[in-house]
Write an enzyme that holds these catalytic residues in place. Structure first.
Site, PDB file in Angstrom:
ATOM      1  CD  GLN A 110      -6.841  -9.340 -16.533  1.00 21.20           C
ATOM      2  OE1 GLN A 110      -7.384  -9.211 -18.176  1.00 21.20           O
ATOM      3  NE2 GLN A 110      -6.283 -10.219 -15.861  1.00 21.20           N
ATOM      4  CG  HIS A 164     -11.074  -9.818 -16.415  1.00 20.52           C
ATOM      5  ND1 HIS A 164     -10.916  -9.712 -15.329  1.00 20.52           N
ATOM      6  CD2 HIS A 164     -10.167 -10.635 -17.172  1.00 20.52           C
ATOM      7  CE1 HIS A 164     -10.263 -10.961 -15.348  1.00 20.52           C
ATOM      8  NE2 HIS A 164      -9.707 -11.344 -16.105  1.00 20.52           N
ATOM      9  CB  CYS A 222      -7.127 -14.421 -13.603  1.00 25.93           C
ATOM     10  SG  CYS A 222      -7.699 -12.820 -14.491  1.00 25.93           S
ATOM     11  CG  LEU A 223      -2.205 -12.458 -15.759  1.00 26.02           C
ATOM     12  CD1 LEU A 223      -1.593 -11.509 -17.375  1.00 26.02           C
ATOM     13  CD2 LEU A 223      -0.269 -12.987 -15.175  1.00 26.02           C
ATOM     14  N   GLY A 225      -3.937 -13.698 -22.045  1.00 27.61           N
ATOM     15  CA  GLY A 225      -4.762 -12.885 -22.738  1.00 27.61           C
ATOM     16  C   GLY A 225      -4.768 -11.514 -21.777  1.00 27.61           C
ATOM     17  CG  HIS A 260     -10.272 -15.461 -18.254  1.00 30.34           C
ATOM     18  ND1 HIS A 260     -10.023 -16.288 -17.414  1.00 30.34           N
ATOM     19  CD2 HIS A 260      -9.413 -14.315 -18.484  1.00 30.34           C
ATOM     20  CE1 HIS A 260      -9.464 -15.725 -16.121  1.00 30.34           C
ATOM     21  NE2 HIS A 260      -9.022 -14.380 -17.402  1.00 30.34           N
ATOM     22  CD  GLU A 261      -8.119 -11.855 -21.275  1.00 30.01           C
ATOM     23  OE1 GLU A 261      -8.695 -10.934 -20.407  1.00 30.01           O
ATOM     24  OE2 GLU A 261      -7.381 -12.941 -20.826  1.00 30.01           O
TER      25      GLU A 261
HETATM   26  O1  GNR Z   1      -2.712 -15.594 -18.409  1.00 30.01           O
HETATM   27  C1  GNR Z   1      -3.971 -16.336 -18.092  1.00 30.01           C
HETATM   28  N1  GNR Z   1      -4.267 -17.987 -18.861  1.00 30.01           N
HETATM   29  C2  GNR Z   1      -5.519 -18.355 -18.790  1.00 30.01           C
HETATM   30  C3  GNR Z   1      -5.120 -19.425 -18.281  1.00 30.01           C
HETATM   31  C4  GNR Z   1      -6.300 -20.568 -19.008  1.00 30.01           C
HETATM   32  C5  GNR Z   1      -8.021 -19.067 -18.857  1.00 30.01           C
HETATM   33  C6  GNR Z   1      -7.698 -18.637 -18.944  1.00 30.01           C
HETATM   34  C7  GNR Z   1      -6.419 -17.524 -19.087  1.00 30.01           C
HETATM   35  S1  GNR Z   1      -6.432 -15.582 -19.351  1.00 30.01           S
HETATM   36  C8  GNR Z   1      -5.073 -15.817 -18.147  1.00 30.01           C
HETATM   37  C9  GNR Z   1      -4.633 -13.824 -18.336  1.00 30.01           C
HETATM   38  C10 GNR Z   1      -5.139 -13.208 -18.106  1.00 30.01           C
HETATM   39  O2  GNR Z   1      -5.918 -13.298 -16.235  1.00 30.01           O
HETATM   40  N2  GNR Z   1      -6.170 -12.571 -18.723  1.00 30.01           N
HETATM   41  O3  GNR Z   1      -7.619 -12.222 -18.110  1.00 30.01           O
HETATM   42 NI    NI Z   2      -7.865 -13.001 -16.335  1.00 28.95          NI
END
Ligand code: GNR
Ligand code: NI
Length: 165
Positions: free
Chosen positions: A50, A136, A90-91, A45, A132-133
């Site tokens: 980001q 952000h 998270c990236l 995601g 999670h997104e």
């Molecule tokens: O790549 C991602 N893997 C992930 C694994 C577990 C819970 C959430 C994520 S999202 C993350 C990519 C990211 O940072 N999205 O904002």
């Molecule tokens: Ni993230």
């Protein structure tokens, strides 16, 4: 075009994104670039925040073959229930993984990349990823859900790493 991904503790990750007013050419190009960036970074995601674009856009693909793209514009969680504990990464917080507790089942309302309204029911990994997104877009990182001690350790560890780089 591949976009640069902001890394913790960059303050710009704390920006609250504004709703997209109209899904025009600029927004469609942004969605394209975000998919390209997410696939290149091998994430599941990516939120616009980001990549330093502060309008409410999310792209997701949790499929093994990376062939099920989902775009959510102005996403809103309209129902949530249950609980799931999932190890998140998270990236924007490289090489750091911790368990976060979230709702297991959600119903989301959003616009797609053609500006049409739709609803989506999600559970487990997709649900976790959407939450999670959306975090952000509200300037929230998964690490904000952890204990103060874990946050302190991460902060220290990140500062140390920044010094040697
Ligand atoms: O790549 C991602 N893997 C992930 C694994 C577990 C819970 C959430 C994520 S999202 C993350 C990519 C990211 O940072 N999205 O904002
Ligand atoms: Ni993230």
């Amino acid at each position: 075009m591949i976009l640069n991904i902001l890394k913790y503790p960059d303050k710009r990750l704390r920006t609250i994104a504004k709703p997209v007013v109209r899904v025009n050419k600029t927004i469609k190009q942004q969605v394209k670039d975000m998919f390209e960036t997410m696939y290149e970074a091998t994430g599941i995601g990516l939120a616009a925040t980001q990549v330093n674009f502060h309008q409410r856009i999310i792209v997701i693909d949790i499929s093994d073959q990376y062939n099920e793209p989902i775009c959510l514009i102005n996403p809103e969680i309209i129902e949530e229930s249950g609980e799931i504990q999932c190890e998140e990464g998270c990236l924007s917080v490289p090489d750091y993984y911790e368990i976060v507790v979230r709702a297991n089942d959600i119903k989301v309302k959003a616009l797609n990349q053609n500006g049409e309204s739709f609803e989506l029911e999600a559970s487990e990994m997709l649900s976790v990823c959407i939450q999670h997104e959306i975090d952000h877009l509200n300037g929230i990182l998964f690490v904000d859900h952890l204990s103060k001690l874990k946050q302190k350790r991460l902060k220290k560890q990140t500062a140390k790493k920044a010094k040697i780089l």
